[in-house]
Design an enzyme around this catalytic site. Structure first.
Site, PDB file in Angstrom:
ATOM      1  N   TYR A 126      18.453  27.532 -15.401  1.00  8.46           N
ATOM      2  CA  TYR A 126      18.361  26.700 -16.596  1.00  8.46           C
ATOM      3  C   TYR A 126      16.939  26.199 -16.823  1.00  8.46           C
ATOM      4  O   TYR A 126      16.595  25.701 -17.867  1.00  8.46           O
ATOM      5  CB  TYR A 126      19.296  25.497 -16.489  1.00  8.46           C
ATOM      6  CG  TYR A 126      20.738  25.885 -16.313  1.00  8.46           C
ATOM      7  CD1 TYR A 126      21.428  26.480 -17.355  1.00  8.46           C
ATOM      8  CD2 TYR A 126      21.391  25.659 -15.120  1.00  8.46           C
ATOM      9  CE1 TYR A 126      22.751  26.835 -17.203  1.00  8.46           C
ATOM     10  CE2 TYR A 126      22.712  26.023 -14.960  1.00  8.46           C
ATOM     11  CZ  TYR A 126      23.388  26.610 -16.002  1.00  8.46           C
ATOM     12  OH  TYR A 126      24.700  26.968 -15.850  1.00  8.46           O
ATOM     13  N   LYS A 177      28.961  16.405   5.154  1.00  9.98           N
ATOM     14  CA  LYS A 177      30.368  16.785   5.343  1.00  9.98           C
ATOM     15  C   LYS A 177      30.442  18.128   6.065  1.00  9.98           C
ATOM     16  O   LYS A 177      29.449  18.651   6.545  1.00  9.98           O
ATOM     17  CB  LYS A 177      31.082  16.835   4.001  1.00  9.98           C
ATOM     18  CG  LYS A 177      31.351  15.457   3.424  1.00  9.98           C
ATOM     19  CD  LYS A 177      32.658  15.452   2.669  1.00  9.98           C
ATOM     20  CE  LYS A 177      32.892  14.057   2.090  1.00  9.98           C
ATOM     21  NZ  LYS A 177      34.107  14.010   1.319  1.00  9.98           N
ATOM     22  N   ASP A 227      30.089  35.359  -4.735  1.00  5.80           N
ATOM     23  CA  ASP A 227      31.256  36.108  -5.225  1.00  5.80           C
ATOM     24  C   ASP A 227      32.453  35.894  -4.298  1.00  5.80           C
ATOM     25  O   ASP A 227      33.584  35.718  -4.736  1.00  5.80           O
ATOM     26  CB  ASP A 227      30.937  37.610  -5.415  1.00  5.80           C
ATOM     27  CG  ASP A 227      30.161  38.202  -4.264  1.00  5.80           C
ATOM     28  OD1 ASP A 227      29.881  37.467  -3.288  1.00  5.80           O
ATOM     29  OD2 ASP A 227      29.833  39.399  -4.329  1.00  5.80           O
ATOM     30  N   ASP A 269      27.578  25.309 -11.467  1.00  6.77           N
ATOM     31  CA  ASP A 269      28.180  25.134 -12.784  1.00  6.77           C
ATOM     32  C   ASP A 269      29.466  25.969 -12.881  1.00  6.77           C
ATOM     33  O   ASP A 269      30.536  25.492 -13.253  1.00  6.77           O
ATOM     34  CB  ASP A 269      27.155  25.593 -13.843  1.00  6.77           C
ATOM     35  CG  ASP A 269      27.522  25.117 -15.235  1.00  6.77           C
ATOM     36  OD1 ASP A 269      28.532  24.403 -15.376  1.00  6.77           O
ATOM     37  OD2 ASP A 269      26.802  25.468 -16.192  1.00  6.77           O
ATOM     38  N   ASP A 316      33.603  24.683 -12.470  1.00  5.69           N
ATOM     39  CA  ASP A 316      34.595  24.908 -13.532  1.00  5.69           C
ATOM     40  C   ASP A 316      35.836  25.598 -12.957  1.00  5.69           C
ATOM     41  O   ASP A 316      36.967  25.297 -13.333  1.00  5.69           O
ATOM     42  CB  ASP A 316      34.007  25.772 -14.654  1.00  5.69           C
ATOM     43  CG  ASP A 316      33.421  24.896 -15.764  1.00  5.69           C
ATOM     44  OD1 ASP A 316      33.125  23.720 -15.478  1.00  5.69           O
ATOM     45  OD2 ASP A 316      33.261  25.391 -16.897  1.00  5.69           O
TER      46      ASP A 316
END
Ligand code: NAD
Length: 348
Positions: free
Chosen positions: A146, A182, A214, A238, A242
């Site tokens: 980005y 974590k 992947d 990102d 989703d």
């Protein structure tokens, strides 16, 4: 405590869901003896309509003067909105990239939790989701594709996971330091791996496992319970977040925090401005309300208050109330405003 909070209501469902989060914050302030001092900030399409640009320098300065920013979402329908006739640098989303850079918000935290009460909304088979899951996706937010300044630096033809190598060591080091608290941490580019493995030596209690993106996308639907933390770069984060949101049932449930090296953070739901349902009073405000809880926890160190919001959300879900996106048989369907009011009423 006086909570100085910048508020970006934004576009689409943004104003509806932020209003409900403010309702809950006001109730928390009342119950726990705090005051909320809100500064309204314009960003995205709402700013274009007034200033002709998605984010002004004055707004950035106002945001910096706050302790934290609560945001709805920005953007419109790319096919019909006039904002998308503007050149890319003037479109709503450019405001988001600009504020992340300006406030140095390099670490994005997205918890993906499957609530017991929402198991029915999860598209995965019951034997996969048995016992629920609770993971954190930690995504680098100010580099990568980005922000293509170093885009072609060391690309060697094979685009596996972080092979775009648009990062320098320092950028990866800071996200790795924030992320390694974590169990499982994922990464794949050689540079990314090298730095993460180096930083991980300072955190022997953390198990670090490398995974290609992947494979990770596949594992997220095959066995989401295996993940505690996924640490990854901007674009992969990102996409994977989703995907994680889908397996929790609805994007309307997922909170997020974008942090810099100080206590300052920008808190927003993981979803977008949902122009398809804007103005209908049906959007799920829970992700924004849970983002406000993250804000209390990370920017103001108010753990008890954050816990009270999370407990109120669980209670309302347990009582069977649902917005349309998480509705299932036998439950009571309610709208955005009612969901906010019920959660506020359950703050203790
Ligand atoms: P979206 O997340 O807005 O919507 C995807 C789907 O999820 C839609 O069906 C929508 O109705 C549903 N949805 C999203 N949030 C919901 C909620 N709270 N309750 C119920 N349903 C919800 O993604 P999109 O359609 O790809 O993008 C729409 C606009 O949002 C675009 O302009 C995009 O650029 C922008 N966007 C903004 C942000 C942000 O502000 N951080 C993030 C992503 C997308």
């Amino acid at each position: 405590m006086n909570l100085k909070i910048g508020v970006i209501k934004g576009d689409g469902i943004g104003p509806e869901i932020v209003t409900e989060a403010m309702k809950v914050l006001n109730k928390v302030a009342e119950v726990y003896g705090h005051t909320c001092d809100y500064t309204q900030l314009l960003m995205g399409g709402a700013s274009i309509d007034v200033h002709g640009v998605p984010l002004t320098d004055e707004t950035i300065a106002e945001a910096k003067a706050c302790d934290a920013v609560l945001m709805g979402s920005i953007g419109g329908d790319a096919k019909t909105s006039p904002w998308y006739k503007l050149e890319p640098s003037k479109r709503p989303e450019a405001g988001l990239l600009k504020i992340r850079k300006a406030l140095n918000l390099f670490a994005n935290l997205r918890p993906a939790v499957l609530y017991d009460e929402l198991k029915g909304a999860c598209p995965l088979k019951e034997e996969i989701t048995e016992g629920g899951f609770d993971m954190m996706i930690m995504r680098e937010l100010t580099g990568g594709l980005y922000f293509g300044e170093r885009k072609t630096e060391e690309v060697n033809g094979v685009m596996t996971a972080q092979d775009s190598l648009t990062y320098n060591e320092e950028e990866i080091r800071r996200i790795a330091k924030r992320g390694l608290d974590k169990a499982n941490v994922l990464d794949s580019s050689r540079l990314w791996r090298k730095v993460v493995e180096e930083v991980s030596k300072d955190y022997p209690e953390v198990t670090v496992e490398n995974m290609l993106v992947d494979n990770c996308a596949m594992q997220l639907v095959k066995d989401p319970k295996q993940f505690d933390v996924i640490l990854t770069e901007n674009m992969f984060g990102d996409i994977l977040s989703d995907e994680a949101s889908m397996v929790t049932g609805s994007i309307g449930m997922l909170a997020s925090a974008s942090l810099n090296e100080t206590k300052f953070g920008l808190y927003e739901p993981s979803g977008g401005s949902a122009p398809d349902i804007a103005g209908k009073g049906i959007a799920n405000p829970i992700a924004t309300i849970l983002s406000a809880a993250m804000m209390l926890r990370f920017s103001f160190d108010l753990d008890k208050e954050a816990d009270s919001i999370e407990a109120a959300v669980s209670k309302v879900l347990k009582d069977g109330y649902r917005t349309i996106d998480i509705m299932s048989d036998g439950k009571t369907q309610i709208g955005t405003e009612e969901m906010g009011s019920l959660i506020a009423a359950n703050i203790q």
